[in-house]
Design a protein around this motif. Structure first.
Motif, PDB file in Angstrom:
ATOM      1  N   SER A   1      13.395   0.626   1.917  1.00 51.34           N
ATOM      2  CA  SER A   1      12.830   1.383   3.032  1.00 51.34           C
ATOM      3  C   SER A   1      12.289   0.454   4.121  1.00 51.34           C
ATOM      4  O   SER A   1      12.200  -0.766   3.933  1.00 51.34           O
ATOM      5  CB  SER A   1      11.683   2.255   2.524  1.00 51.34           C
ATOM      6  N   ALA A   2      11.903   1.056   5.232  1.00 51.59           N
ATOM      7  CA  ALA A   2      11.281   0.289   6.313  1.00 51.59           C
ATOM      8  C   ALA A   2       9.973  -0.340   5.830  1.00 51.59           C
ATOM      9  O   ALA A   2       9.638  -1.473   6.194  1.00 51.59           O
ATOM     10  CB  ALA A   2      11.022   1.192   7.516  1.00 51.59           C
ATOM     11  N   GLU A   3       9.234   0.391   5.001  1.00 52.52           N
ATOM     12  CA  GLU A   3       7.967  -0.127   4.479  1.00 52.52           C
ATOM     13  C   GLU A   3       8.208  -1.325   3.561  1.00 52.52           C
ATOM     14  O   GLU A   3       7.445  -2.296   3.580  1.00 52.52           O
ATOM     15  CB  GLU A   3       7.230   0.977   3.725  1.00 52.52           C
ATOM     16  N   GLU A   4       9.259  -1.268   2.772  1.00 56.95           N
ATOM     17  CA  GLU A   4       9.582  -2.398   1.898  1.00 56.95           C
ATOM     18  C   GLU A   4      10.025  -3.614   2.712  1.00 56.95           C
ATOM     19  O   GLU A   4       9.721  -4.754   2.355  1.00 56.95           O
ATOM     20  CB  GLU A   4      10.673  -1.987   0.911  1.00 56.95           C
ATOM     21  N   PHE A   5      10.727  -3.376   3.806  1.00 59.97           N
ATOM     22  CA  PHE A   5      11.108  -4.466   4.703  1.00 59.97           C
ATOM     23  C   PHE A   5       9.859  -5.120   5.292  1.00 59.97           C
ATOM     24  O   PHE A   5       9.746  -6.344   5.346  1.00 59.97           O
ATOM     25  CB  PHE A   5      12.020  -3.926   5.804  1.00 59.97           C
ATOM     26  N   ALA A   6       8.896  -4.306   5.700  1.00 61.67           N
ATOM     27  CA  ALA A   6       7.653  -4.843   6.268  1.00 61.67           C
ATOM     28  C   ALA A   6       6.908  -5.698   5.240  1.00 61.67           C
ATOM     29  O   ALA A   6       6.374  -6.763   5.572  1.00 61.67           O
ATOM     30  CB  ALA A   6       6.761  -3.693   6.751  1.00 61.67           C
ATOM     31  N   ALA A   7       6.883  -5.259   3.981  1.00 60.04           N
ATOM     32  CA  ALA A   7       6.216  -6.024   2.928  1.00 60.04           C
ATOM     33  C   ALA A   7       6.949  -7.342   2.673  1.00 60.04           C
ATOM     34  O   ALA A   7       6.315  -8.397   2.479  1.00 60.04           O
ATOM     35  CB  ALA A   7       6.156  -5.201   1.650  1.00 60.04           C
TER      36      ALA A   7
END
Length: 301
Positions: free
Chosen positions: A274-280
């Motif tokens: 997800s986008a959130e996993e990319f940010a992490a």
């Protein structure tokens, strides 16, 4: 082709017009190669044209700034990498989708007469500053991978920055530089044809795309690990439902057999998440390189 399930709300009508993707490097590099590989299938899914525009300069920061200053509506995206999106400007963007996070290939011109990592380290120690390695610019993954190698091996390599990986590759083939820590998709054709020699790959473990190439750690420098990533970004404050729809579409495309096969053939591991996993992922990656830059006083701009 199966359709991507639609998201309710603000993204229902997205995209309703053509989309521009800025590649902040010249043609022929890793970011350019990957986005042009997946764009045709994204176009099929969305039924809208996607324009890829190369805007090189300042190690990717010129193109990145153009996207950061664009309307936050999902119609101007950045195909970014380590140099273009850093701790200094990440707040200007919304991470959308990781496309690939793959090891680079340590590759040399055969005229150097070096055929292993151990031989490279020994030669560099005996000839400090004489081994010239090219990168796509200060602060790029191809630069920082070389700095990490120098630091861990206790050698001095001469960094030669270019505006993009494609230009560095041209000089490597011509013998104007000796070495690159390069995205596999840009150098594997030359390695397979014998024009360049692959010494190792930079990941902590062997890539699915490069199963027969030793890691740097296996080849003589224990503990070494570096990956080059490429991913899509939107301007900060782009509506979350739009980000989710773009991410969903990119993940759908990366999951297509023909895309996955084409990426692996070029030496790139398709990403997921997800986008959130990319940010992490970005937070961890940027922290690692920030530590290297500070401890070794690496000039990145």
């Amino acid at each position: 082709m199966a359709l991507v399930p639609s998201l309710a709300g603000a993204a229902d009508s997205y995209p309703s017009k053509s989309i521009k993707v800025i590649v902040p490097f010249p043609p022929g590099g890793g970011a350019d190669t990957l986005i042009r590989l997946i764009v045709p299938t994204m176009t099929e899914v969305w039924k809208q044209s996607i324009i890829v525009e190369n805007r090189p300069g300042a190690s990717g920061l010129i193109g990145a700034e153009q996207v950061a200053q664009s309307p936050a509506d999902g119609y101007t995206l950045l195909m970014g990498s380590t140099a273009a999106v850093t701790e200094k400007n990440i707040a200007q963007f919304s991470p959308v989708a990781l496309v690939s996070a793959s090891p680079y290939v340590v590759t040399v011109n055969p005229s150097l007469n070096i055929n292993s990592i151990k031989a490279l380290i020994a030669y560099a120690k005996a000839n400090p500053g004489s081994v010239r390695y090219g990168s796509s610019g200060p602060g790029s993954a191809s630069h920082l991978a070389g700095e990490l190698f120098s630091s861990m091996a206790g050698v001095t390599l001469l960094h030669v920055p270019y505006k993009g990986t494609g230009q560095a590759l041209t000089d490597l083939l011509a013998g104007h530089i000796d070495l690159m820590f390069a995205p596999a998709q840009t150098v594997m054709p030359q390695i397979e044809s014998g024009k360049l020699l692959a010494l190792a790959q930079t990941g902590a473990k062997r890539s699915e795309a490069l199963p027969n190439i030793l890691t740097v750690a296996e080849a003589g420098l224990p503990g070494y690990s570096a990956v080059g990533w490429f991913g899509l970004f939107a301007p900060a404050n782009t509506p979350k439902p739009v980000l989710q729809k773009i991410n969903q579409t990119v993940m759908f495309v990366l999951g297509q057999d023909k895309i996955r096969k084409a990426m692996l053939e070029r030496g790139s591991d398709p990403a997921s998440g997800s986008a959130e996993e990319f940010a992490a992922f970005l937070r961890l990656d940027q922290s690692k390189w920030a530590k290297l830059i500070k401890e070794n006083k690496v000039a990145v701009q």
